[in-house]
Design a protein around this motif. Structure first.
Motif, PDB file in Angstrom:
ATOM      1  N   VAL A 101       0.968  -1.005  -0.040  1.00  0.00           N
ATOM      2  CA  VAL A 101       0.207  -0.211  -0.245  1.00  0.00           C
ATOM      3  C   VAL A 101       0.998   1.031  -0.198  1.00  0.00           C
ATOM      4  O   VAL A 101       1.523   1.344   0.787  1.00  0.00           O
ATOM      5  N   THR A 102       0.792   2.091  -0.767  1.00  0.00           N
ATOM      6  CA  THR A 102       1.643   3.434  -0.669  1.00  0.00           C
ATOM      7  C   THR A 102       0.934   4.443  -0.016  1.00  0.00           C
ATOM      8  O   THR A 102      -0.177   4.820   0.101  1.00  0.00           O
ATOM      9  N   ARG A 103       2.181   4.856   0.661  1.00  0.00           N
ATOM     10  CA  ARG A 103       1.149   5.254   2.280  1.00  0.00           C
ATOM     11  C   ARG A 103       2.585   6.499   1.164  1.00  0.00           C
ATOM     12  O   ARG A 103       3.579   7.212   1.782  1.00  0.00           O
ATOM     13  N   VAL A 104       1.155   8.097   1.830  1.00  0.00           N
ATOM     14  CA  VAL A 104       1.235   9.906   1.541  1.00  0.00           C
ATOM     15  C   VAL A 104       2.113  10.144   2.940  1.00  0.00           C
ATOM     16  O   VAL A 104       0.767   9.702   3.550  1.00  0.00           O
ATOM     17  N   ARG A 105       2.697  10.378   3.106  1.00  0.00           N
ATOM     18  CA  ARG A 105       3.229  10.822   4.689  1.00  0.00           C
ATOM     19  C   ARG A 105       2.266  12.484   3.759  1.00  0.00           C
ATOM     20  O   ARG A 105       2.411  13.539   3.885  1.00  0.00           O
ATOM     21  N   SER A 106       1.963  12.940   5.249  1.00  0.00           N
ATOM     22  CA  SER A 106       1.445  13.919   5.549  1.00  0.00           C
ATOM     23  C   SER A 106       2.688  14.981   6.051  1.00  0.00           C
ATOM     24  O   SER A 106       3.733  15.162   6.745  1.00  0.00           O
ATOM     25  N   ILE A 107       2.817  16.278   5.170  1.00  0.00           N
ATOM     26  CA  ILE A 107       3.895  17.162   5.562  1.00  0.00           C
ATOM     27  C   ILE A 107       3.611  17.896   6.632  1.00  0.00           C
ATOM     28  O   ILE A 107       2.633  18.835   6.858  1.00  0.00           O
ATOM     29  N   ARG A 108       4.505  17.795   7.750  1.00  0.00           N
ATOM     30  CA  ARG A 108       4.393  18.327   8.552  1.00  0.00           C
ATOM     31  C   ARG A 108       5.091  19.609   8.382  1.00  0.00           C
ATOM     32  O   ARG A 108       6.733  19.749   7.878  1.00  0.00           O
ATOM     33  N   HIS A 109       4.647  20.873   9.093  1.00  0.00           N
ATOM     34  CA  HIS A 109       5.285  22.111   8.916  1.00  0.00           C
ATOM     35  C   HIS A 109       6.758  22.363  10.166  1.00  0.00           C
ATOM     36  O   HIS A 109       6.998  21.898  11.182  1.00  0.00           O
ATOM     37  N   THR A 110       8.060  21.747   9.155  1.00  0.00           N
ATOM     38  CA  THR A 110       8.878  21.728  10.443  1.00  0.00           C
ATOM     39  C   THR A 110       9.582  23.493  10.697  1.00  0.00           C
ATOM     40  O   THR A 110       9.132  24.445   9.773  1.00  0.00           O
ATOM     41  N   LYS A 111       9.593  23.597  12.159  1.00  0.00           N
ATOM     42  CA  LYS A 111      10.310  24.504  12.578  1.00  0.00           C
ATOM     43  C   LYS A 111      12.033  24.918  12.542  1.00  0.00           C
ATOM     44  O   LYS A 111      12.973  23.778  12.991  1.00  0.00           O
ATOM     45  N   ASN A 112      12.562  25.339  11.942  1.00  0.00           N
ATOM     46  CA  ASN A 112      14.044  26.422  12.127  1.00  0.00           C
ATOM     47  C   ASN A 112      13.728  27.741  12.641  1.00  0.00           C
ATOM     48  O   ASN A 112      13.031  28.146  12.049  1.00  0.00           O
ATOM     49  N   ILE A 113      15.387  27.866  12.891  1.00  0.00           N
ATOM     50  CA  ILE A 113      15.910  28.897  12.577  1.00  0.00           C
ATOM     51  C   ILE A 113      15.563  29.667  12.047  1.00  0.00           C
ATOM     52  O   ILE A 113      15.128  31.178  11.966  1.00  0.00           O
ATOM     53  N   PHE A 114      15.529  29.967  10.362  1.00  0.00           N
ATOM     54  CA  PHE A 114      15.204  30.353   9.278  1.00  0.00           C
ATOM     55  C   PHE A 114      13.259  30.514   9.187  1.00  0.00           C
ATOM     56  O   PHE A 114      13.431  31.770   8.650  1.00  0.00           O
ATOM     57  N   ILE A 115      12.826  29.688   9.671  1.00  0.00           N
ATOM     58  CA  ILE A 115      11.231  30.186   8.725  1.00  0.00           C
ATOM     59  C   ILE A 115      11.186  31.006  10.595  1.00  0.00           C
ATOM     60  O   ILE A 115      10.392  31.833   9.841  1.00  0.00           O
ATOM     61  N   ARG A 116      12.056  31.227  11.621  1.00  0.00           N
ATOM     62  CA  ARG A 116      11.836  31.549  12.440  1.00  0.00           C
ATOM     63  C   ARG A 116      11.888  33.190  12.514  1.00  0.00           C
ATOM     64  O   ARG A 116      11.265  34.019  12.635  1.00  0.00           O
ATOM     65  N   LEU A 117      13.299  33.468  11.823  1.00  0.00           N
ATOM     66  CA  LEU A 117      13.409  34.738  11.370  1.00  0.00           C
ATOM     67  C   LEU A 117      12.678  35.495  10.397  1.00  0.00           C
ATOM     68  O   LEU A 117      12.505  37.134  10.199  1.00  0.00           O
ATOM     69  N   GLU A 118      12.430  34.578   9.315  1.00  0.00           N
ATOM     70  CA  GLU A 118      11.353  35.311   8.085  1.00  0.00           C
ATOM     71  C   GLU A 118       9.561  36.062   9.407  1.00  0.00           C
ATOM     72  O   GLU A 118       9.190  37.202   8.496  1.00  0.00           O
ATOM     73  N   LYS A 119       9.626  35.599  10.005  1.00  0.00           N
ATOM     74  CA  LYS A 119       8.216  35.801  11.048  1.00  0.00           C
ATOM     75  C   LYS A 119       9.122  36.968  11.517  1.00  0.00           C
ATOM     76  O   LYS A 119       7.827  37.660  12.083  1.00  0.00           O
ATOM     77  N   GLY A 120       9.951  36.780  11.994  1.00  0.00           N
ATOM     78  CA  GLY A 120      10.744  38.109  13.297  1.00  0.00           C
ATOM     79  C   GLY A 120      10.755  37.780  14.645  1.00  0.00           C
ATOM     80  O   GLY A 120       9.719  37.463  15.022  1.00  0.00           O
ATOM     81  N   PHE A 121      11.737  38.988  15.328  1.00  0.00           N
ATOM     82  CA  PHE A 121      11.219  39.093  16.423  1.00  0.00           C
ATOM     83  C   PHE A 121      10.860  40.510  16.890  1.00  0.00           C
ATOM     84  O   PHE A 121      10.780  41.604  16.193  1.00  0.00           O
ATOM     85  N   GLU A 122      11.133  40.473  18.366  1.00  0.00           N
ATOM     86  CA  GLU A 122      10.061  41.524  19.002  1.00  0.00           C
ATOM     87  C   GLU A 122      11.445  41.677  20.258  1.00  0.00           C
ATOM     88  O   GLU A 122      11.686  40.954  20.930  1.00  0.00           O
TER      89      GLU A 122
END
Length: 257
Positions: A101-122
């Motif tokens: 049976v072909t299993r399709v993995r659900s794409i999880r939202h990976t958290k890393n430092i580059f994505i956090r920098l895109e959101k910005g800090f306060e």
């Protein structure tokens, strides 16, 4: 008398028919316990049960087909499986509904430092991000076990919420006590003279940055400076982060047309 003779003849014919393996009235349970059973082929192959016998007989064409040696050799040749190579593993045969049976993995939202920098800090981290984006040189005060060890100045390349800092074009400055000063309580005769290991490190392919030593205020301490291309400062060692003196402050206001 006639009725009794007829009944005995009928019972004998019935019993002989139930003991005949070629008859439709064959009774295998009665054949197991009867002493009058005659095996038609004494050298026939034994089977565990009746189902096994029927399966073998159906493979050969059924009970009604006559025994043919050529046909049996043909059937056995078709059933023979090809021999596997020495290192070849047998492959299991699956039915279409038994396939993988072909299993399709659900794409999880990976958290890393580059994505956090895109959101910005306060707050203070937001100021660090503005200095990083403006390529400003910063000065990081470093602590030791007791007090401040010195400071590190360089261009901030990356940081995270734990204040781990990645710097480039780094100039590190720290203060230490002079060797063999009053804090060393060993007897002078028991102390070995310092040895220069730079040549040995050079043979091992390790190049140490050049250290510049100059006296500090007073007679007990010296100030050491060295330059390295890159440096990672752990957040637990950071005391204070400011702009390098003389570095222009990055503007945080939007320009007006």
């Amino acid at each position: 008398m006639g009725n009794s003779d007829t009944d005995s003849t009928t019972s004998e014919s019935d019993s002989s028919g139930e003991l005949d393996v070629g008859s439709k009235r064959f009774n295998p349970l009665k054949a197991l316990y009867s002493v009058k059973l005659k095996v038609p082929v004494p050298k026939a192959r034994l089977h565990d049960n009746i189902s096994s016998l029927e399966g073998k007989q159906l493979t050969l064409g059924g009970f009604t087909e006559k025994f043919d040696e050529a046909r049996i050799r043909q059937i056995r040749a078709a059933q023979n499986k090809p021999k596997l190579a020495e290192n070849e593993m047998p492959q299991r045969r699956f039915l279409p509904e038994q396939g993988p049976v072909t299993r399709v993995r659900s794409i999880r939202h990976t958290k890393n430092i580059f994505i956090r920098l895109e959101k910005g800090f306060e707050g203070p981290l937001g100021q660090l991000q503005r200095w990083m984006e403006g390529r400003n040189r910063v000065r990081v005060s470093i602590r030791k076990q007791k007090g401040v060890r010195g400071h590190v100045s360089g261009v901030l390349e990356l940081f995270d919420k734990h204040w781990n800092l990645a710097l480039s074009d780094v100039c590190e400055t720290w203060t230490r006590r002079k060797y063999r000063y009053s804090e060393n309580r060993q007897h002078p005769d028991s102390m070995e003279a310092p040895r220069d290991c730079s040549e040995r490190l050079r043979r091992l392919g390790i190049v140490l940055p050049e250290l510049k030593v100059r006296p500090a205020d007073g007679k007990k301490n010296v100030i050491i400076t060295r330059k390295v291309p890159q440096l990672l400062v752990k957040g637990e060692m950071v005391v204070l982060v400011t702009l390098e003196p003389g570095e222009p402050q990055a503007s945080t206001s939007k320009g007006t047309k």
